[in-house]
Enzyme design. Structure first.
Site, short mmCIF file in Angstrom:
data_model
loop_
_atom_site.label_atom_id
_atom_site.label_comp_id
_atom_site.label_asym_id
_atom_site.label_seq_id
_atom_site.Cartn_x
_atom_site.Cartn_y
_atom_site.Cartn_z
N GLU A 1 5.16 -3.47 2.21
CA GLU A 1 3.74 -4.29 2.24
C GLU A 1 2.76 -3.04 3.10
O GLU A 1 2.98 -2.57 3.98
CB GLU A 1 3.95 -5.53 3.07
CG GLU A 1 2.64 -6.33 3.06
CD GLU A 1 2.66 -7.51 4.04
OE1 GLU A 1 1.94 -8.28 3.91
OE2 GLU A 1 3.76 -7.56 5.06
N LYS B 1 -1.95 -11.37 -1.90
CA LYS B 1 -0.79 -12.32 -1.30
C LYS B 1 -1.35 -13.53 -1.25
O LYS B 1 -2.31 -13.91 -0.86
CB LYS B 1 -0.64 -11.62 0.14
CG LYS B 1 0.37 -12.20 1.09
CD LYS B 1 0.67 -11.38 2.18
CE LYS B 1 1.75 -11.98 3.17
NZ LYS B 1 2.01 -11.09 4.33
N CYS C 1 6.25 -10.53 1.24
CA CYS C 1 6.56 -10.82 2.61
C CYS C 1 6.41 -12.56 3.04
O CYS C 1 7.32 -13.39 2.52
CB CYS C 1 5.85 -10.09 3.52
SG CYS C 1 6.34 -10.11 5.46
#
EC number: 6.3.5.1
Length: 663
Positions: free
Chosen positions: A45, A112, A172
């Protein structure tokens, strides 16, 4: 045609805003993947910028530099699918995104959805979460057209169909929530899920990661690639790497954690037919899930041929999942990266012969041992090339002599026991050792104040004053050694001391880094006993630690006949740790702490328990200002007291007076 695809995940040791380092690590990971015939590579990330950029994410330059690097990577991605993380602005909002590149072409950017905003993470401060099922187009200035190939790309909640192979993302935190994106990706026939992560180290966290990787791959019938950052990226957080690759609930590969490399690529082979069969045989309802915009690519992902199956070797990971192993390896790696990224020429430690400073010396010893094991002695020195005097060192002891300088600093209240412990430990690891008598400075300050006040100072009237000045006079000389060496002075205070302020500001708190301020004294003592006889991987133990472990912890600041000990000044360290956990981590009131301690310690009187609790809460409240002034420390668990990243408390408060009155 075979449906076997060789895939890889990379761990990268990045540094925020270090464009040259970050680009080089990514490029070498890509080249390594190609050499190993990898067709799909997942990178961590925000790997272009670094994850820990803090408020530099607000700066337009951060995004612009990342986009330039992204364009420079494109020519190196021929015949490869690779994911690359970077921050992007879209409609005046900033998003944490991942670009998927296929054969030198950017297919689109996934944003995200679930931002990490707890603990040490502050993503919602900078980024906006993306909404399920929404997508659009991002358009860049003409300046970037020549860099990126075009100026407009799909953006948002995307699923990529690369000539029949469907690739989706859980970035994540996306995988840590109940309604993880994998559920809707599964409903849309995904084949492979990539998880680019920046997941910091904490005790026992590996098991949690394994569960969501394995369960995600099993429940969704997919190939799953988890990639993570590695090392001390920006100061406080340590990343342990640990790439994992799974297929339909089976772990195919896992990388060694806490490595000293700049990058490492871990590979495995997916049989997509196995994954698709699992989805065919699944009868889970697909209704009620978000849809994804499908981005199509005509690139034919290279297939591979069957290879001999090599079972995952997890024995090393099992051993390193022991807390003692995790602690030693995490902090040793954190120290190494902090030293080299700050261009410090080693460390200076005021070595008292007690547990705290001895633990730090032991951790530096492990840093050198681990670094040489991973890199070889030449590779270790190469990563410290700015430290030119290391060039001639050909043993770990020779390295330690230059990297670690220790100073025992006695006053008239110090004893032979601690001197022997300090000198024996320094000799055992090969550190430079000095005996710097600070008693003349101590007496000088006392005499100066006595002359100013017109009276003598005595232990019956000036106890804290006389203790503190002894601790403070030690700081200037070790700062001098650090300045002379161009080294980093390490503060020796632990978390138990931070909780109750049992530390002298500008004394044992002096330093540019406080490596053990995130760990309690009780654990440090047990870890040192373990290091005396066991050591990491049943090697690198230090028998000389017995001279430290035989002692009762003491500040050695009162006259010798007082027989001063830390636990007599405070309370038993195991009790202190227990109250700290209840009061600070679990947010229990004094009355609730009393109930728990009474149940757990029936042998203690109510009066004693109340005294422990009262002392803790009063000292905790009174000493927040000290915690605010501690040097940066490493995050290790959910009992951290760092007010800048984890545990905030007002500097001025009511001090729990009413609550303590209810005991």
């Amino acid at each position: 045609m075979t449906n076997l695809i060789k895939v890889g995940g990379a761990e990268l040791n990045q540094t925020p805003l270090d464009w040259t380092n970050n680009f080089q690590n990514i490029l070498e990971a890509i080249n390594t993947a190609k050499e190993n015939k990898v067709s799909i590579l997942c990178l961590p990330e925000l790997c272009l910028t670094g994850y820990g950029c803090e408020d530099a994410f607000y700066a337009p330059n951060t995004e612009q530099q990342a986009l330039k690097l992204l364009g420079q990577l494109l020519p190196h991605t021929k015949d490869l699918v690779v994911s690359v993380g970077l921050p992007l602005r879209h409609q005046n909002k900033l998003y944490n995104t991942v670009a998927l590149i296929a054969d030198q072409e950017i297919l689109g950017f996934v944003a995200k959805k679930h931002l990490a905003g707890n603990g040490i993470h502050y993503e919602p401060r900078w980024f906006t979460p993306w909404k399920d099922g929404e997508s659009g187009t991002i358009t860049f200035d003409d300046h970037f057209t020549s860099v990126l190939g075009t100026n407009s790309f799909p953006f948002g909640d995307l699923l990529f169909d690369v000539k029949g192979v469907r690739i989706g993302f859980e970035i994540c935190e996306d995988a840590w929530v109940a309604n993880r994106p994998g559920r809707s990706l599964y409903a849309n026939g995904v084949d492979i899920i990539l998880n680019p992560s920046a997941s910091h180290f904490a005790f026992d966290k590996l098991d949690v990661r394994k569960r969501f990787v394995l369960e995600g791959s099993r429940a969704y019938g997919v190939g799953y690639i988890y990639a993570n950052l590695l090392g001390n990226e920006s100061g406080r957080a340590i990343y342990d790497g640990g790439v994992m690759i799974a297929l339909s609930g089976k772990l195919l590969s896992i990388s060694k954690r806490f490595a000293f490399y700049n990058y490492k690529v871990t590979t495995a082979t997916f049989d997509l037919d196995v994954a698709r069969l699992a989805q065919i045989q699944s009868h889970t309802s697909n209704t009620g899930t978000a849809s994804h915009t499908v981005v199509n690519s005509s690139f034919e992902i290279p297939r591979t041929v069957p290879e001999k199956h090599i079972p995952v070797e997890e024995s090393w990971e099992h051993s390193v999942n022991i807390k003692e192993e995790e602690f030693g390896r995490a902090v040793a790696l954190g120290l190494f990266d902090y030293m080299r990224k700050s261009f410090s020429k080693g460390f200076v430690v005021s070595l008292s012969g007690g547990a705290d400073s001895s633990a730090i010396v032991t951790l530096i010893h492990l840093m050198i041992k681990m670094g040489i094991e991973d890199l070889g002695i030449d590779g270790f020195k190469k990563k410290l090339s700015y430290f030119s005097t290391l060039k001639e060192c050909d043993t770990d002891e020779a390295l330690c002599e230059l990297i670690l300088t220790t100073a025992y600093q006695p006053t008239e209240n110090s004893g032979d026991v601690t001197l022997n412990a300090a000198e024996s430990l320094a000799k055992a690891v090969g550190a430079t050792f000095y005996n710097v008598n600070v008693n003349p400075m101590f007496k000088g300050y006392v005499n100066a104040i006595e002359n100013a006040l017109g009276r003598s100072l005595g232990w019956d009237t000036d106890d804290i004053t006389l203790q503190n000045i002894q601790a403070r006079v030690r700081a200037p000389s070790v700062w001098m050694l650090a300045n002379i060496n161009g080294a980093l002075l390490l503060s020796t205070s632990n978390r138990s001391e931070a909780a109750v302020g049992y530390a002298t500001m500008d004394g044992d708190t002096s330093g540019g880094l406080s490596p053990i301020a995130g760990i309690d004294k009780n654990y440090l003592r047990s870890w040192l006993r373990w290091m005396e006889t066991n050591g990491l991987d049943n090697k690198w133990n230090i028998p000389a630690l017995k001279f430290v472990n035989e002692q009762q912890p003491t500040a050695e600041l009162r006259p010798k006949d007082s027989k001063q000990t830390d636990e007599a000044d405070l309370m038993p360290y195991d009790i202190l740790e227990e109250i700290e956990k209840l009061a600070i981590r679990d947010k229990k009131s004094p009355k609730e702490c009393q109930l728990f301690l009474s149940a757990n310690h029936p042998e203690a009187s109510q009066e004693t328990i109340n005294a422990w609790i009262t002392k803790f809460f009063r000292l905790w409240s009174r000493n927040q200002w000290k915690r605010e002034r501690y040097a940066p420390s490493f995050h290790l668990d959910d009992k951290n007291l760092d007010p800048k990243t984890w545990c905030r408390f007002p500097i001025l408060s009511g001090g729990f007076n009413q609550e303590l009155g209810e005991l």
